[in-house]
Every structure is written in C-alpha cells, then in structure tokens.
Design a protein around this motif. Structure first.
Motif, PDB file in Angstrom:
ATOM      1  N   ARG A 119     -22.672  -4.297  26.256  1.00 55.29           N
ATOM      2  CA  ARG A 119     -21.599  -5.218  26.640  1.00 55.29           C
ATOM      3  C   ARG A 119     -20.227  -4.592  26.438  1.00 55.29           C
ATOM      4  O   ARG A 119     -19.343  -4.751  27.279  1.00 55.29           O
ATOM      5  N   ILE A 120     -20.045  -3.870  25.335  1.00 53.04           N
ATOM      6  CA  ILE A 120     -18.756  -3.221  25.093  1.00 53.04           C
ATOM      7  C   ILE A 120     -18.473  -2.198  26.178  1.00 53.04           C
ATOM      8  O   ILE A 120     -17.358  -2.131  26.708  1.00 53.04           O
ATOM      9  N   ASN A 121     -19.475  -1.412  26.549  1.00 51.24           N
ATOM     10  CA  ASN A 121     -19.276  -0.430  27.622  1.00 51.24           C
ATOM     11  C   ASN A 121     -18.939  -1.112  28.945  1.00 51.24           C
ATOM     12  O   ASN A 121     -18.112  -0.620  29.713  1.00 51.24           O
ATOM     13  N   SER A 163      -8.911  -4.176  27.064  1.00 50.80           N
ATOM     14  CA  SER A 163      -8.362  -3.458  25.911  1.00 50.80           C
ATOM     15  C   SER A 163      -9.306  -3.603  24.716  1.00 50.80           C
ATOM     16  O   SER A 163     -10.133  -4.517  24.653  1.00 50.80           O
ATOM     17  N   TRP A 164      -9.140  -2.689  23.761  1.00 50.95           N
ATOM     18  CA  TRP A 164      -9.926  -2.775  22.534  1.00 50.95           C
ATOM     19  C   TRP A 164      -9.605  -4.072  21.802  1.00 50.95           C
ATOM     20  O   TRP A 164     -10.485  -4.687  21.191  1.00 50.95           O
ATOM     21  N   LYS A 165      -8.360  -4.496  21.863  1.00 50.62           N
ATOM     22  CA  LYS A 165      -7.938  -5.730  21.194  1.00 50.62           C
ATOM     23  C   LYS A 165      -8.690  -6.936  21.764  1.00 50.62           C
ATOM     24  O   LYS A 165      -9.174  -7.791  21.019  1.00 50.62           O
ATOM     25  N   LYS A 166      -8.803  -7.006  23.074  1.00 52.91           N
ATOM     26  CA  LYS A 166      -9.492  -8.121  23.703  1.00 52.91           C
ATOM     27  C   LYS A 166     -10.974  -8.129  23.337  1.00 52.91           C
ATOM     28  O   LYS A 166     -11.541  -9.181  23.038  1.00 52.91           O
ATOM     29  N   ILE A 167     -11.599  -6.965  23.313  1.00 49.50           N
ATOM     30  CA  ILE A 167     -13.011  -6.866  22.943  1.00 49.50           C
ATOM     31  C   ILE A 167     -13.202  -7.259  21.482  1.00 49.50           C
ATOM     32  O   ILE A 167     -14.146  -7.968  21.135  1.00 49.50           O
ATOM     33  N   THR A 168     -12.287  -6.814  20.628  1.00 48.79           N
ATOM     34  CA  THR A 168     -12.355  -7.160  19.210  1.00 48.79           C
ATOM     35  C   THR A 168     -12.232  -8.670  19.016  1.00 48.79           C
ATOM     36  O   THR A 168     -12.938  -9.249  18.198  1.00 48.79           O
ATOM     37  N   ASP A 169     -11.365  -9.308  19.786  1.00 42.88           N
ATOM     38  CA  ASP A 169     -11.205 -10.759  19.687  1.00 42.88           C
ATOM     39  C   ASP A 169     -12.483 -11.489  20.089  1.00 42.88           C
ATOM     40  O   ASP A 169     -12.817 -12.527  19.518  1.00 42.88           O
ATOM     41  N   THR A 189     -14.630  -1.479  15.067  1.00 40.11           N
ATOM     42  CA  THR A 189     -16.053  -1.671  15.352  1.00 40.11           C
ATOM     43  C   THR A 189     -16.410  -1.426  16.820  1.00 40.11           C
ATOM     44  O   THR A 189     -17.314  -0.646  17.102  1.00 40.11           O
ATOM     45  N   PRO A 190     -15.737  -2.039  17.787  1.00 39.30           N
ATOM     46  CA  PRO A 190     -16.103  -1.774  19.183  1.00 39.30           C
ATOM     47  C   PRO A 190     -15.928  -0.307  19.560  1.00 39.30           C
ATOM     48  O   PRO A 190     -16.742   0.258  20.283  1.00 39.30           O
ATOM     49  N   ARG A 191     -14.886   0.317  19.036  1.00 35.62           N
ATOM     50  CA  ARG A 191     -14.645   1.719  19.332  1.00 35.62           C
ATOM     51  C   ARG A 191     -15.756   2.590  18.771  1.00 35.62           C
ATOM     52  O   ARG A 191     -16.228   3.517  19.420  1.00 35.62           O
ATOM     53  N   ARG A 192     -16.208   2.279  17.549  1.00 30.34           N
ATOM     54  CA  ARG A 192     -17.310   3.033  16.944  1.00 30.34           C
ATOM     55  C   ARG A 192     -18.582   2.875  17.769  1.00 30.34           C
ATOM     56  O   ARG A 192     -19.312   3.833  17.995  1.00 30.34           O
TER      57      ARG A 192
END
Length: 63
Positions: free
Chosen positions: A32-34, A42-48, A56-59
């Motif tokens: 899902r992250i990919n 953005s990473w911020k939106k995924i993190t939210d 975490t999503p970046r890792r």
C-alpha cells in the motif's frame, strides 16, 4: 421499468465489492505504501493514514 443495462451494471457492482475487499485484505502495508508513493503522495500524508512515526513508511518503502 428498470433497463436491462442498469440491472447488469448494478449486478457487476455488487459482485465486485467482495472481490475488491478480498484483494485489499491481501495487500501488505509495504504494498500500500508503494502504491501511495506511485500516486505521488507525500510521506506526511502516508504517515497520517497509518498514525505512525514519520520514518516508518520510509523504512518500509526502502526495505
């Protein structure tokens, strides 16, 4: 009277919902992250979405 095409469209929609839920259930968090990154989120939106630490999503994406 409802047209035949309308009935077929509703039938297809009703039959697709369980299939889509089954496919969604098989997705991993990494998948899902990919997918979200391919949508240019953005990473911020995924993190939210996951209420997680910002790294975490970046890792998961880099693993």
């Amino acid at each position: 009277m409802t047209s035949f095409t309308c009935v077929i469209a509703w039938l297809c929609a009703v039959l697709m919902i369980p299939l889509m839920l089954f496919i969604w259930a098989l997705d991993t968090k990494r998948t899902r992250i990919n997918r979200y990154r391919s949508y240019s989120w953005s990473w911020k939106k995924i993190t939210d979405i996951y209420s997680a630490n910002p790294t975490t999503p970046r890792r998961l994406d880099l693993a």
